[in-house]
Design a protein around this motif. Structure first.
Motif, PDB file in Angstrom:
ATOM      1  N   ILE A 158      -6.700  -4.588   1.535  1.00  0.00           N
ATOM      2  CA  ILE A 158      -6.324  -5.772   1.592  1.00  0.00           C
ATOM      3  C   ILE A 158      -6.818  -6.647   2.572  1.00  0.00           C
ATOM      4  CG2 ILE A 158      -4.118  -7.170   1.459  1.00  0.00           C
ATOM      5  CD1 ILE A 158      -2.764  -4.550   0.335  1.00  0.00           C
ATOM      6  N   ALA A 203       2.677  -9.625   9.403  1.00  0.00           N
ATOM      7  CA  ALA A 203       1.757  -9.597   8.318  1.00  0.00           C
ATOM      8  C   ALA A 203       2.167  -8.930   7.122  1.00  0.00           C
ATOM      9  CB  ALA A 203       0.223  -9.050   8.895  1.00  0.00           C
ATOM     10  N   LEU A 258      -6.682  -9.347   5.582  1.00  0.00           N
ATOM     11  CA  LEU A 258      -5.974 -10.014   6.469  1.00  0.00           C
ATOM     12  C   LEU A 258      -6.423 -11.262   7.033  1.00  0.00           C
ATOM     13  CD1 LEU A 258      -4.469  -7.163   8.570  1.00  0.00           C
ATOM     14  CD2 LEU A 258      -3.338  -8.180   6.817  1.00  0.00           C
ATOM     15  N   ARG A 316       5.332  -6.320  16.749  1.00  0.00           N
ATOM     16  CA  ARG A 316       4.385  -6.437  15.545  1.00  0.00           C
ATOM     17  C   ARG A 316       4.975  -5.957  14.173  1.00  0.00           C
ATOM     18  NH1 ARG A 316      -0.268  -3.662  13.042  1.00  0.00           N
ATOM     19  NH2 ARG A 316       0.388  -1.596  13.616  1.00  0.00           N
ATOM     20  N   ILE A 317       4.732  -6.697  12.998  1.00  0.00           N
ATOM     21  CA  ILE A 317       5.339  -6.483  11.906  1.00  0.00           C
ATOM     22  C   ILE A 317       4.332  -6.532  10.841  1.00  0.00           C
ATOM     23  CG2 ILE A 317       6.852  -6.866   9.798  1.00  0.00           C
ATOM     24  CD1 ILE A 317       8.572  -8.308  12.074  1.00  0.00           C
ATOM     25  N   GLN A 318       3.926  -5.234   9.987  1.00  0.00           N
ATOM     26  CA  GLN A 318       3.041  -5.391   9.084  1.00  0.00           C
ATOM     27  C   GLN A 318       3.283  -4.447   7.861  1.00  0.00           C
ATOM     28  OE1 GLN A 318      -0.888  -4.080  10.428  1.00  0.00           O
ATOM     29  NE2 GLN A 318      -1.863  -4.145   8.541  1.00  0.00           N
ATOM     30  N   LEU A 319       3.673  -5.164   6.901  1.00  0.00           N
ATOM     31  CA  LEU A 319       4.473  -4.796   5.684  1.00  0.00           C
ATOM     32  C   LEU A 319       3.157  -4.768   4.584  1.00  0.00           C
ATOM     33  CD1 LEU A 319       7.359  -6.998   5.512  1.00  0.00           C
ATOM     34  CD2 LEU A 319       7.119  -4.823   6.908  1.00  0.00           C
ATOM     35  N   GLU A 320       3.381  -3.448   3.726  1.00  0.00           N
ATOM     36  CA  GLU A 320       2.339  -3.450   2.679  1.00  0.00           C
ATOM     37  C   GLU A 320       2.918  -2.944   1.390  1.00  0.00           C
ATOM     38  OE1 GLU A 320      -1.809  -2.130   3.741  1.00  0.00           O
ATOM     39  OE2 GLU A 320      -1.346  -0.717   1.886  1.00  0.00           O
ATOM     40  N   SER A 321       2.850  -3.293   0.226  1.00  0.00           N
ATOM     41  CA  SER A 321       3.273  -2.894  -0.891  1.00  0.00           C
ATOM     42  C   SER A 321       2.241  -2.827  -1.974  1.00  0.00           C
ATOM     43  CB  SER A 321       4.492  -3.355  -1.498  1.00  0.00           C
ATOM     44  OG  SER A 321       4.582  -4.612  -1.962  1.00  0.00           O
ATOM     45  N   ARG A 322       1.940  -1.893  -2.896  1.00  0.00           N
ATOM     46  CA  ARG A 322       1.105  -1.894  -3.979  1.00  0.00           C
ATOM     47  C   ARG A 322       1.958  -1.402  -5.240  1.00  0.00           C
ATOM     48  NH1 ARG A 322      -4.230  -1.026  -1.746  1.00  0.00           N
ATOM     49  NH2 ARG A 322      -4.212  -1.257   0.585  1.00  0.00           N
ATOM     50  N   ALA A 360      11.608  -1.919  -2.061  1.00  0.00           N
ATOM     51  CA  ALA A 360      10.400  -1.030  -1.488  1.00  0.00           C
ATOM     52  C   ALA A 360       9.698  -1.705  -0.350  1.00  0.00           C
ATOM     53  CB  ALA A 360       9.458  -0.542  -2.515  1.00  0.00           C
ATOM     54  N   SER A 361       9.581  -1.024   0.814  1.00  0.00           N
ATOM     55  CA  SER A 361       8.566  -1.726   1.826  1.00  0.00           C
ATOM     56  C   SER A 361       9.007  -3.149   2.510  1.00  0.00           C
ATOM     57  CB  SER A 361       7.131  -1.799   1.134  1.00  0.00           C
ATOM     58  OG  SER A 361       6.117  -2.275   2.214  1.00  0.00           O
ATOM     59  N   SER A 362      10.453  -3.260   2.655  1.00  0.00           N
ATOM     60  CA  SER A 362      10.783  -4.416   3.272  1.00  0.00           C
ATOM     61  C   SER A 362      11.909  -3.909   4.239  1.00  0.00           C
ATOM     62  CB  SER A 362      11.341  -5.279   2.092  1.00  0.00           C
ATOM     63  OG  SER A 362      12.391  -4.578   1.618  1.00  0.00           O
ATOM     64  N   VAL A 363      11.986  -4.942   5.120  1.00  0.00           N
ATOM     65  CA  VAL A 363      12.997  -4.582   6.117  1.00  0.00           C
ATOM     66  C   VAL A 363      13.949  -5.702   6.644  1.00  0.00           C
ATOM     67  CG1 VAL A 363      12.699  -4.163   8.946  1.00  0.00           C
ATOM     68  CG2 VAL A 363      10.812  -3.576   7.514  1.00  0.00           C
ATOM     69  N   SER A 399       8.810  -7.608   2.329  1.00  0.00           N
ATOM     70  CA  SER A 399       9.197  -8.902   2.950  1.00  0.00           C
ATOM     71  C   SER A 399      10.169  -8.408   3.977  1.00  0.00           C
ATOM     72  CB  SER A 399       9.957  -9.755   1.862  1.00  0.00           C
ATOM     73  OG  SER A 399      10.848  -9.279   1.051  1.00  0.00           O
TER      74      SER A 399
END
Lengths: 136, 58
Positions: A66, B35, A68, A109-115, A98-101, B24
């Motif tokens: 992905i 990011a 950036l 640092r925030i780095q989120l990823e969802s597939r 899923a994959s959220s905060v 998110s």
């Protein structure tokens, strides 16, 4: 450069549900990097064998890179915290997916990823049904 | 580029959120970088018309 961060004051939090790899973090952290890989199969009738996906690596969506956005600007930031408290009366959330905060506190640092790969299976052709219904 | 941020005060009454969706973040606090990336794949070939795999009635 580490900018001094503020304290967070939240009186109450109500979260009804948290999905896979979802996080509720109360307190400061250094970095948050959740990742979620979802293979969703929707069938016209809820008949599942449990072996719908044996090996996710056969699908490129779970391995492709992905991109950036490149950060090239040189920004010199000065932050003055005159009032070093963020006040929130209350937080009411129905779902954290899923994959959220949900994060109360400061981080670096925030780095989120969802597939997500979504498959829909019909036992009859839905487009064929539509042409039968149309008045033409 | 130089820029200055002065945080004078932040007070929120209440947050009411239906859903924090995939990839998110809701952040009550400070951070340096964010990011969020997400891929969602529903290609045409993902719509499959097939017969039931097991008998519906037994």
């Amino acid at each position: 450069m580490i900018i001094p961060s503020r304290a967070s004051l939240v009186n109450w939090i109500r979260v009804a549900s948290i999905d896979l790899a979802g996080t509720v973090q109360i307190g400061d952290s250094n970095q948050i990097t959740p990742e979620a890989q979802v293979y969703a199969v929707q069938r016209e009738l809820p008949i599942f064998n449990g072996d719908e996906a044996k090996d996710l690596s056969e699908f490129p969506i779970y391995s492709q890179e992905i991109p950036l956005p490149p950060i090239t600007e040189c920004v010199e930031q000065i932050t003055i915290q005159e009032n070093p408290v963020i006040k929130v009366g209350g937080i009411d959330i129905i779902g954290v997916a899923a994959s959220s905060v949900l994060h109360v506190g400061s981080t670096q640092r925030i780095q989120l990823e969802s597939r997500v790969k979504n498959i829909r299976e019909f036992f009859s052709d839905p487009n064929e049904d539509k042409s039968n219904i149309s008045p033409d | 580029m130089k820029y200055t941020v002065i945080n004078r005060g932040l007070s929120v009454g209440q947050l009411s959120i239906m859903a924090v969706a995939s990839s998110s973040v809701v952040l009550i606090g400070d951070t340096q970088t964010v990011a969020c990336s997400s891929i969602f794949d529903t290609p045409p070939e993902s719509l499959i018309v097939t017969r039931p795999f097991v008998p519906i009635t037994t």
